[in-house]
Design a protein around this motif. Structure first.
Motif, mmCIF file in Angstrom:
data_model
loop_
_atom_site.group_PDB
_atom_site.id
_atom_site.type_symbol
_atom_site.label_atom_id
_atom_site.label_comp_id
_atom_site.label_asym_id
_atom_site.label_seq_id
_atom_site.Cartn_x
_atom_site.Cartn_y
_atom_site.Cartn_z
ATOM 1 N N VAL A 60 0.963 -1.133 -0.219
ATOM 2 C CA VAL A 60 -0.046 0.136 0.133
ATOM 3 C C VAL A 60 0.927 1.308 -0.084
ATOM 4 O O VAL A 60 1.766 1.557 0.953
ATOM 5 C CB VAL A 60 -0.892 -0.069 1.172
ATOM 6 N N ARG A 61 0.909 2.277 -1.079
ATOM 7 C CA ARG A 61 1.655 3.354 -1.061
ATOM 8 C C ARG A 61 0.953 4.534 -0.419
ATOM 9 O O ARG A 61 1.651 5.291 0.067
ATOM 10 C CB ARG A 61 1.807 3.525 -2.466
ATOM 11 N N VAL A 62 -0.480 4.527 -0.408
ATOM 12 C CA VAL A 62 -1.029 5.785 0.241
ATOM 13 C C VAL A 62 -2.317 5.232 1.006
ATOM 14 O O VAL A 62 -2.995 4.221 0.666
ATOM 15 C CB VAL A 62 -1.617 6.500 -0.978
ATOM 16 N N CYS A 63 -2.318 5.602 2.123
ATOM 17 C CA CYS A 63 -3.544 5.525 3.101
ATOM 18 C C CYS A 63 -3.682 6.603 3.785
ATOM 19 O O CYS A 63 -3.179 7.433 4.277
ATOM 20 C CB CYS A 63 -3.173 4.342 4.325
ATOM 21 N N GLN A 64 -5.168 6.547 3.686
ATOM 22 C CA GLN A 64 -5.772 7.945 4.383
ATOM 23 C C GLN A 64 -6.944 7.433 5.401
ATOM 24 O O GLN A 64 -7.667 6.760 5.016
ATOM 25 C CB GLN A 64 -6.473 8.721 3.406
ATOM 26 N N VAL A 65 -6.766 7.951 6.464
ATOM 27 C CA VAL A 65 -7.732 7.515 7.627
ATOM 28 C C VAL A 65 -8.595 8.775 7.902
ATOM 29 O O VAL A 65 -8.218 9.843 8.186
ATOM 30 C CB VAL A 65 -7.081 7.178 8.979
ATOM 31 N N ILE A 66 -9.989 8.566 7.615
ATOM 32 C CA ILE A 66 -10.873 9.430 7.652
ATOM 33 C C ILE A 66 -11.461 9.755 9.064
ATOM 34 O O ILE A 66 -11.880 8.797 9.583
ATOM 35 C CB ILE A 66 -12.064 9.195 6.702
ATOM 36 N N THR A 67 -11.140 10.819 9.741
ATOM 37 C CA THR A 67 -11.688 10.967 11.258
ATOM 38 C C THR A 67 -12.674 11.984 11.140
ATOM 39 O O THR A 67 -13.738 11.899 10.463
ATOM 40 C CB THR A 67 -10.514 11.265 11.981
ATOM 41 N N SER A 68 -12.668 13.213 11.826
ATOM 42 C CA SER A 68 -13.753 14.021 11.968
ATOM 43 C C SER A 68 -13.108 15.399 12.569
ATOM 44 O O SER A 68 -12.068 15.482 13.191
ATOM 45 C CB SER A 68 -14.758 13.614 12.984
ATOM 46 N N ASP A 69 -13.932 16.362 12.462
ATOM 47 C CA ASP A 69 -13.715 17.888 12.947
ATOM 48 C C ASP A 69 -13.935 17.567 14.307
ATOM 49 O O ASP A 69 -13.276 18.529 15.404
ATOM 50 C CB ASP A 69 -14.343 18.877 12.420
#
Ligand SMILES: NC(=O)c1ccc[n+]([C@@H]2O[C@H](COP(=O)([O-])OP(=O)(O)OC[C@H]3O[C@@H](n4cnc5c(N)ncnc54)[C@H](O)[C@@H]3O)[C@@H](O)[C@H]2O)c1
Length: 373
Positions: free
Chosen positions: A130-139
Protein backbone atom coordinates in the motif's frame (compact mmCIF):
# COMPACT_ATOMS: atom_id res chain seq x y z
CA UNK A 1 -8.52 23.71 -10.10
CA UNK A 2 -5.36 22.19 -11.50
CA UNK A 3 -4.23 20.07 -8.55
CA UNK A 4 -7.59 18.27 -8.31
CA UNK A 5 -7.58 17.64 -12.06
CA UNK A 6 -4.11 16.07 -11.82
CA UNK A 7 -5.06 13.91 -8.85
CA UNK A 8 -8.19 12.66 -10.57
CA UNK A 9 -6.25 11.62 -13.67
CA UNK A 10 -3.69 9.82 -11.50
CA UNK A 11 -6.33 7.49 -10.08
CA UNK A 12 -7.08 5.77 -13.38
CA UNK A 13 -6.28 2.03 -13.22
CA UNK A 14 -5.12 2.26 -9.60
CA UNK A 15 -6.19 -0.51 -7.22
CA UNK A 16 -8.06 1.31 -4.47
CA UNK A 17 -9.61 -0.15 -1.33
CA UNK A 18 -12.43 1.82 0.29
CA UNK A 19 -13.43 0.64 3.77
CA UNK A 20 -16.95 1.73 4.64
CA UNK A 21 -17.89 1.70 0.94
CA UNK A 22 -21.49 0.71 1.74
CA UNK A 23 -22.08 3.91 3.73
CA UNK A 24 -23.01 7.42 2.67
CA UNK A 25 -19.56 8.91 2.03
CA UNK A 26 -18.06 5.58 1.01
CA UNK A 27 -20.69 5.07 -1.70
CA UNK A 28 -20.10 8.54 -3.17
CA UNK A 29 -16.34 7.99 -3.05
CA UNK A 30 -16.64 4.57 -4.72
CA UNK A 31 -18.83 6.01 -7.48
CA UNK A 32 -16.36 8.84 -8.07
CA UNK A 33 -13.33 6.52 -8.08
CA UNK A 34 -15.00 4.02 -10.43
CA UNK A 35 -15.98 6.87 -12.77
CA UNK A 36 -12.32 7.92 -12.85
CA UNK A 37 -11.30 4.43 -13.94
CA UNK A 38 -9.88 3.19 -10.64
CA UNK A 39 -10.26 -0.48 -9.77
CA UNK A 40 -12.31 -0.15 -6.61
CA UNK A 41 -12.49 -2.78 -3.87
CA UNK A 42 -14.76 -2.41 -0.86
CA UNK A 43 -14.66 -3.68 2.73
CA UNK A 44 -17.63 -2.98 5.02
CA UNK A 45 -20.77 -4.34 6.62
CA UNK A 46 -24.01 -4.60 4.66
CA UNK A 47 -26.17 -1.47 4.90
CA UNK A 48 -28.73 -1.50 7.70
CA UNK A 49 -31.93 -3.12 6.51
CA UNK A 50 -34.33 -0.76 8.29
CA UNK A 51 -33.72 2.26 6.03
CA UNK A 52 -32.93 3.14 2.40
CA UNK A 53 -29.32 2.88 1.30
CA UNK A 54 -27.43 4.83 -1.34
CA UNK A 55 -25.21 1.77 -1.80
CA UNK A 56 -28.22 -0.26 -2.95
CA UNK A 57 -30.10 2.53 -4.71
CA UNK A 58 -27.08 3.58 -6.78
CA UNK A 59 -26.09 -0.06 -7.36
CA UNK A 60 -22.57 0.65 -6.17
CA UNK A 61 -21.73 -3.05 -5.96
CA UNK A 62 -21.96 -3.30 -9.75
CA UNK A 63 -19.10 -0.77 -10.04
CA UNK A 64 -16.72 -2.67 -7.79
CA UNK A 65 -13.86 -5.01 -8.58
CA UNK A 66 -14.64 -6.77 -5.29
CA UNK A 67 -17.02 -6.34 -2.39
CA UNK A 68 -16.01 -7.84 0.96
CA UNK A 69 -18.60 -7.92 3.71
CA UNK A 70 -16.69 -8.29 6.98
CA UNK A 71 -16.02 -6.62 10.30
CA UNK A 72 -13.06 -4.25 10.64
CA UNK A 73 -12.72 -5.44 14.24
CA UNK A 74 -11.54 -8.75 12.77
CA UNK A 75 -7.82 -8.38 12.01
CA UNK A 76 -7.68 -11.59 9.99
CA UNK A 77 -10.58 -10.48 7.79
CA UNK A 78 -9.04 -7.15 6.86
CA UNK A 79 -5.64 -8.77 6.35
CA UNK A 80 -7.17 -11.40 4.04
CA UNK A 81 -8.92 -8.63 2.10
CA UNK A 82 -5.63 -6.77 1.58
CA UNK A 83 -3.88 -9.97 0.51
CA UNK A 84 -6.63 -10.70 -1.99
CA UNK A 85 -7.09 -7.22 -3.45
CA UNK A 86 -3.48 -5.90 -3.24
CA UNK A 87 -4.53 -2.22 -3.05
CA UNK A 88 -2.10 0.58 -3.82
CA UNK A 89 -4.31 3.21 -2.17
CA UNK A 90 -6.59 2.79 0.87
CA UNK A 91 -9.31 5.18 2.04
CA UNK A 92 -10.46 4.16 5.52
CA UNK A 93 -14.04 5.31 6.18
CA UNK A 94 -15.46 2.29 8.03
CA UNK A 95 -16.63 3.57 11.40
CA UNK A 96 -19.49 4.04 13.80
CA UNK A 97 -20.04 7.73 12.88
CA UNK A 98 -22.89 8.91 15.14
CA UNK A 99 -22.50 10.89 18.37
CA UNK A 100 -25.82 9.92 19.95
CA UNK A 101 -25.40 6.24 19.10
CA UNK A 102 -21.95 6.39 20.68
CA UNK A 103 -23.56 7.30 24.03
CA UNK A 104 -25.66 4.14 23.77
CA UNK A 105 -22.82 1.97 22.45
CA UNK A 106 -19.52 3.40 23.71
CA UNK A 107 -17.56 0.16 23.75
CA UNK A 108 -18.37 -0.86 20.20
CA UNK A 109 -17.85 2.74 19.00
CA UNK A 110 -14.31 2.74 20.39
CA UNK A 111 -13.70 -0.81 19.23
CA UNK A 112 -14.79 -0.16 15.62
CA UNK A 113 -13.28 3.30 15.32
CA UNK A 114 -10.00 2.94 17.20
CA UNK A 115 -9.20 -0.78 17.13
CA UNK A 116 -10.68 -1.10 13.63
CA UNK A 117 -8.21 1.54 12.42
CA UNK A 118 -5.33 -0.14 14.23
CA UNK A 119 -6.30 -3.48 12.66
CA UNK A 120 -6.19 -1.87 9.22
CA UNK A 121 -2.80 -0.26 9.89
CA UNK A 122 -1.39 -3.54 11.19
CA UNK A 123 -2.73 -5.39 8.15
CA UNK A 124 -1.15 -2.80 5.84
CA UNK A 125 2.13 -3.15 7.70
CA UNK A 126 2.16 -6.91 7.40
CA UNK A 127 0.78 -7.33 3.90
CA UNK A 128 2.72 -4.41 2.33
CA UNK A 129 2.24 -2.89 -1.10
CA UNK A 130 0.00 0.00 0.00
CA UNK A 131 1.59 3.27 -1.09
CA UNK A 132 -1.07 5.68 0.18
CA UNK A 133 -3.43 5.32 3.15
CA UNK A 134 -5.88 7.95 4.34
CA UNK A 135 -7.74 7.60 7.62
CA UNK A 136 -10.96 9.59 7.67
CA UNK A 137 -11.62 10.99 11.14
CA UNK A 138 -13.68 14.10 11.94
CA UNK A 139 -13.63 17.75 12.96
CA UNK A 140 -14.84 16.40 16.31
CA UNK A 141 -11.38 14.89 17.01
CA UNK A 142 -10.25 18.22 18.48
CA UNK A 143 -10.51 19.12 22.15
CA UNK A 144 -13.43 21.56 22.01
CA UNK A 145 -13.69 23.90 24.97
CA UNK A 146 -16.74 25.59 23.44
CA UNK A 147 -14.92 28.82 22.68
CA UNK A 148 -15.23 30.29 19.23
CA UNK A 149 -12.11 29.46 17.31
CA UNK A 150 -10.99 27.65 14.20
CA UNK A 151 -9.22 24.38 14.81
CA UNK A 152 -5.86 23.96 13.16
CA UNK A 153 -4.25 20.59 12.50
CA UNK A 154 -1.76 21.15 15.34
CA UNK A 155 -4.45 21.73 17.98
CA UNK A 156 -4.78 19.12 20.73
CA UNK A 157 -6.86 16.02 20.17
CA UNK A 158 -9.74 15.36 22.54
CA UNK A 159 -13.47 14.85 22.29
CA UNK A 160 -16.19 15.19 24.91
CA UNK A 161 -18.36 12.21 23.99
CA UNK A 162 -17.54 8.58 23.07
CA UNK A 163 -17.70 9.21 19.31
CA UNK A 164 -15.62 12.41 19.29
CA UNK A 165 -13.03 10.97 21.64
CA UNK A 166 -12.82 7.79 19.55
CA UNK A 167 -11.89 9.99 16.59
CA UNK A 168 -9.34 11.88 18.73
CA UNK A 169 -7.91 8.52 19.80
CA UNK A 170 -7.88 7.33 16.20
CA UNK A 171 -5.82 10.38 15.29
CA UNK A 172 -3.37 9.61 18.10
CA UNK A 173 -3.09 6.01 16.88
CA UNK A 174 -2.48 7.16 13.30
CA UNK A 175 0.21 9.55 14.48
CA UNK A 176 1.86 6.82 16.59
CA UNK A 177 1.77 4.26 13.77
CA UNK A 178 3.09 6.83 11.33
CA UNK A 179 6.04 7.63 13.56
CA UNK A 180 6.67 4.08 14.73
CA UNK A 181 6.20 2.15 11.51
CA UNK A 182 5.50 4.46 8.59
CA UNK A 183 7.93 7.22 9.55
CA UNK A 184 9.25 9.27 6.67
CA UNK A 185 12.81 7.99 7.05
CA UNK A 186 11.49 4.45 6.67
CA UNK A 187 9.49 5.21 3.54
CA UNK A 188 11.05 2.89 1.03
CA UNK A 189 9.46 1.84 -2.22
CA UNK A 190 7.35 -0.53 -0.10
CA UNK A 191 6.53 2.15 2.49
CA UNK A 192 3.12 3.70 3.02
CA UNK A 193 2.31 7.40 3.17
CA UNK A 194 -0.20 7.63 6.01
CA UNK A 195 -2.43 10.68 6.38
CA UNK A 196 -5.52 11.59 8.39
CA UNK A 197 -8.30 13.85 7.19
CA UNK A 198 -10.79 15.85 9.21
CA UNK A 199 -14.04 17.19 7.83
CA UNK A 200 -17.13 18.77 9.29
CA UNK A 201 -20.82 18.05 8.95
CA UNK A 202 -21.19 16.54 5.53
CA UNK A 203 -24.45 16.69 3.60
CA UNK A 204 -25.49 15.22 0.29
CA UNK A 205 -28.04 12.98 -1.36
CA UNK A 206 -28.42 9.44 -0.10
CA UNK A 207 -27.63 9.93 3.57
CA UNK A 208 -30.28 8.14 5.66
CA UNK A 209 -28.49 8.05 9.02
CA UNK A 210 -30.37 8.58 12.27
CA UNK A 211 -30.03 11.90 14.11
CA UNK A 212 -28.60 13.84 11.21
CA UNK A 213 -30.27 17.06 10.19
CA UNK A 214 -30.79 16.45 6.46
CA UNK A 215 -32.08 12.86 6.70
CA UNK A 216 -34.31 13.96 9.61
CA UNK A 217 -35.68 16.85 7.50
CA UNK A 218 -36.31 14.60 4.49
CA UNK A 219 -38.03 11.91 6.59
CA UNK A 220 -40.39 14.55 7.99
CA UNK A 221 -41.03 16.41 4.74
CA UNK A 222 -41.68 13.25 2.74
CA UNK A 223 -44.25 12.24 5.37
CA UNK A 224 -45.83 15.72 5.36
CA UNK A 225 -44.86 16.27 8.99
CA UNK A 226 -43.17 19.33 10.53
CA UNK A 227 -39.42 18.94 11.07
CA UNK A 228 -38.58 18.77 14.77
CA UNK A 229 -35.39 20.72 15.51
CA UNK A 230 -33.85 20.14 18.94
CA UNK A 231 -30.91 22.49 18.68
CA UNK A 232 -31.77 25.27 16.17
CA UNK A 233 -29.03 27.67 17.28
CA UNK A 234 -26.13 25.22 17.05
CA UNK A 235 -23.64 26.35 14.40
CA UNK A 236 -22.03 23.69 12.21
CA UNK A 237 -19.66 23.84 9.24
CA UNK A 238 -21.94 22.39 6.55
CA UNK A 239 -20.42 21.11 3.37
CA UNK A 240 -21.47 19.01 0.42
CA UNK A 241 -20.07 15.47 0.44
CA UNK A 242 -18.10 16.13 -2.75
CA UNK A 243 -16.08 18.85 -1.00
CA UNK A 244 -14.19 16.69 1.50
CA UNK A 245 -14.03 13.84 -1.04
CA UNK A 246 -12.32 16.16 -3.52
CA UNK A 247 -9.87 17.04 -0.75
CA UNK A 248 -9.18 13.36 -0.07
CA UNK A 249 -8.56 12.75 -3.78
CA UNK A 250 -6.31 15.80 -4.12
CA UNK A 251 -4.32 14.69 -1.08
CA UNK A 252 -4.06 11.08 -2.32
CA UNK A 253 -2.47 12.36 -5.53
CA UNK A 254 0.06 14.39 -3.59
CA UNK A 255 0.78 11.47 -1.25
CA UNK A 256 1.37 9.29 -4.30
CA UNK A 257 3.90 11.74 -5.77
CA UNK A 258 5.54 12.95 -2.56
CA UNK A 259 4.78 10.30 0.07
CA UNK A 260 6.96 11.79 2.76
CA UNK A 261 5.81 15.41 2.47
CA UNK A 262 2.11 14.62 2.58
CA UNK A 263 2.06 11.90 5.26
CA UNK A 264 0.28 14.32 7.56
CA UNK A 265 -3.13 15.48 8.82
CA UNK A 266 -5.39 17.88 6.91
CA UNK A 267 -8.62 19.76 7.62
CA UNK A 268 -11.20 19.92 4.83
CA UNK A 269 -13.89 22.28 6.03
CA UNK A 270 -15.99 24.97 4.35
CA UNK A 271 -15.24 28.67 4.12
CA UNK A 272 -16.52 30.52 7.21
CA UNK A 273 -19.67 31.39 5.23
CA UNK A 274 -20.45 27.65 5.33
CA UNK A 275 -21.16 27.95 9.03
CA UNK A 276 -24.95 28.05 9.41
CA UNK A 277 -27.22 27.31 12.34
CA UNK A 278 -29.29 24.14 12.27
CA UNK A 279 -32.40 26.35 12.05
CA UNK A 280 -31.05 28.12 8.95
CA UNK A 281 -30.35 24.75 7.34
CA UNK A 282 -33.88 23.54 8.08
CA UNK A 283 -35.32 26.73 6.52
CA UNK A 284 -33.23 26.22 3.38
CA UNK A 285 -34.29 22.57 3.12
CA UNK A 286 -37.97 23.55 3.36
CA UNK A 287 -37.46 26.27 0.72
CA UNK A 288 -35.86 23.87 -1.80
CA UNK A 289 -38.32 21.06 -1.02
CA UNK A 290 -41.08 23.50 -1.89
CA UNK A 291 -43.35 23.06 1.14
CA UNK A 292 -43.30 22.15 4.82
CA UNK A 293 -42.30 23.72 8.13
CA UNK A 294 -39.90 23.22 11.00
CA UNK A 295 -40.54 23.70 14.71
CA UNK A 296 -38.15 24.59 17.49
CA UNK A 297 -38.25 21.77 20.04
CA UNK A 298 -35.35 22.97 22.18
CA UNK A 299 -37.61 23.64 25.17
CA UNK A 300 -39.50 20.32 24.94
CA UNK A 301 -38.13 17.85 27.46
CA UNK A 302 -39.37 14.89 25.41
CA UNK A 303 -37.10 15.74 22.51
CA UNK A 304 -34.46 17.83 24.23
CA UNK A 305 -31.03 16.40 23.57
CA UNK A 306 -30.12 14.24 26.60
CA UNK A 307 -26.50 14.37 25.61
CA UNK A 308 -23.85 17.04 25.34
CA UNK A 309 -23.52 18.49 21.84
CA UNK A 310 -20.72 20.92 21.02
CA UNK A 311 -22.10 24.40 20.42
CA UNK A 312 -19.57 25.48 17.83
CA UNK A 313 -17.14 23.78 15.51
CA UNK A 314 -15.03 25.46 12.87
CA UNK A 315 -12.06 24.20 10.88
CA UNK A 316 -9.10 26.25 9.69
CA UNK A 317 -8.40 25.14 6.11
CA UNK A 318 -5.28 27.24 5.49
CA UNK A 319 -3.04 24.16 5.31
CA UNK A 320 -5.14 22.34 2.70
CA UNK A 321 -5.49 25.47 0.62
CA UNK A 322 -1.81 26.44 0.73
CA UNK A 323 -0.24 22.96 0.38
CA UNK A 324 -2.81 21.23 -1.82
CA UNK A 325 -4.42 24.18 -3.59
CA UNK A 326 -7.73 22.80 -2.28
CA UNK A 327 -10.60 25.15 -1.51
CA UNK A 328 -14.34 24.57 -1.15
CA UNK A 329 -16.34 25.12 -4.30
CA UNK A 330 -19.93 25.22 -3.03
CA UNK A 331 -21.44 27.65 -0.56
CA UNK A 332 -23.53 26.13 2.22
CA UNK A 333 -26.65 27.32 0.38
CA UNK A 334 -25.55 25.63 -2.85
CA UNK A 335 -24.68 22.46 -0.94
CA UNK A 336 -28.16 22.36 0.59
CA UNK A 337 -29.76 23.02 -2.81
CA UNK A 338 -27.83 20.14 -4.47
CA UNK A 339 -28.68 17.85 -1.58
CA UNK A 340 -32.39 18.59 -1.51
CA UNK A 341 -32.50 18.26 -5.31
CA UNK A 342 -31.19 14.67 -4.93
CA UNK A 343 -33.93 13.72 -2.45
CA UNK A 344 -36.65 15.52 -4.40
CA UNK A 345 -35.73 13.53 -7.50
CA UNK A 346 -35.82 10.35 -5.47
CA UNK A 347 -39.33 11.03 -4.17
CA UNK A 348 -40.82 12.55 -7.31
CA UNK A 349 -39.30 10.14 -9.84
CA UNK A 350 -40.07 7.09 -7.64
CA UNK A 351 -39.52 3.97 -9.78
CA UNK A 352 -37.83 5.96 -12.56
CA UNK A 353 -35.27 7.35 -10.15
CA UNK A 354 -31.71 6.58 -11.27
CA UNK A 355 -29.56 7.27 -8.23
CA UNK A 356 -26.28 6.38 -9.93
CA UNK A 357 -27.00 8.71 -12.86
CA UNK A 358 -27.84 11.57 -10.52
CA UNK A 359 -24.71 11.00 -8.40
CA UNK A 360 -22.60 10.91 -11.55
CA UNK A 361 -24.16 14.08 -12.89
CA UNK A 362 -23.56 15.91 -9.59
CA UNK A 363 -19.95 14.66 -9.60
CA UNK A 364 -19.49 15.83 -13.18
CA UNK A 365 -20.84 19.29 -12.50
CA UNK A 366 -18.66 19.50 -9.38
CA UNK A 367 -15.59 18.56 -11.44
CA UNK A 368 -16.48 21.20 -14.05
CA UNK A 369 -16.90 23.81 -11.37
CA UNK A 370 -13.53 22.81 -9.82
CA UNK A 371 -11.75 23.28 -13.13
CA UNK A 372 -13.35 26.66 -13.66
CA UNK A 373 -12.36 28.15 -10.33
N1 LIG B 1 -21.17 12.11 7.48
C1 LIG B 1 -20.55 13.05 8.17
O1 LIG B 1 -21.11 14.13 8.38
C2 LIG B 1 -19.15 12.83 8.68
C3 LIG B 1 -18.48 13.93 9.25
C4 LIG B 1 -17.19 13.75 9.72
C5 LIG B 1 -16.60 12.49 9.62
N2 LIG B 1 -17.28 11.44 9.07
C6 LIG B 1 -16.58 10.15 8.98
O2 LIG B 1 -16.64 9.66 7.64
C7 LIG B 1 -16.72 8.24 7.66
C8 LIG B 1 -17.93 7.77 6.88
O3 LIG B 1 -19.10 8.32 7.46
P1 LIG B 1 -20.55 8.11 6.83
O4 LIG B 1 -21.32 9.32 7.17
O5 LIG B 1 -20.43 7.70 5.43
O6 LIG B 1 -21.08 6.90 7.73
P2 LIG B 1 -22.04 5.67 7.34
O7 LIG B 1 -22.64 5.18 8.61
O8 LIG B 1 -22.95 6.02 6.23
O9 LIG B 1 -21.02 4.56 6.81
C9 LIG B 1 -20.20 3.84 7.69
C10 LIG B 1 -19.55 2.71 6.93
O10 LIG B 1 -18.71 1.99 7.86
C11 LIG B 1 -19.04 0.62 7.79
N3 LIG B 1 -18.83 -0.01 9.08
C12 LIG B 1 -19.37 0.33 10.28
N4 LIG B 1 -18.98 -0.54 11.22
C13 LIG B 1 -18.16 -1.42 10.60
C14 LIG B 1 -17.45 -2.56 11.04
N5 LIG B 1 -17.48 -2.97 12.32
N6 LIG B 1 -16.72 -3.25 10.14
C15 LIG B 1 -16.67 -2.88 8.83
N7 LIG B 1 -17.33 -1.81 8.37
C16 LIG B 1 -18.07 -1.09 9.24
C17 LIG B 1 -20.51 0.56 7.39
O11 LIG B 1 -20.83 -0.71 6.85
C18 LIG B 1 -20.55 1.68 6.37
O12 LIG B 1 -20.08 1.20 5.13
C19 LIG B 1 -16.73 7.83 9.12
O13 LIG B 1 -15.41 7.54 9.52
C20 LIG B 1 -17.22 9.07 9.83
O14 LIG B 1 -16.83 9.12 11.17
C21 LIG B 1 -18.54 11.59 8.60
Amino acid sequence: MESLGMSLAQLKHKRVLVTGHTGFKGSWLSIWLATLGAKVHGFALTPEADRPSIFHEAQVESLLASHTVADIQNLEAIQACLEKTQPEIVFHLAAQPLVRKSYREPISTWSVNVMGTINLLEAIRHVGGVRVCQVITSDKCYENSGQVCSFRETDPMGGYDPYSSSKGATEIAVSAWRRSYFATERLTEHGCSLSSVRAGNVIGGGDWAEDRIIPDCIRSLSSNEPIQIRNPNAIRPWQHVLEPLSGYLALAGRQWDQPESFADSFNFGPFPSGNLTVGEVASQVVKHWGKGTWVDQSSQSSVRSPVHEAAFLKLDITKASSLLGWTPKLSAHEAIKETVHWYRERFTEATNFDALKLCRSQIESYECRSKLL
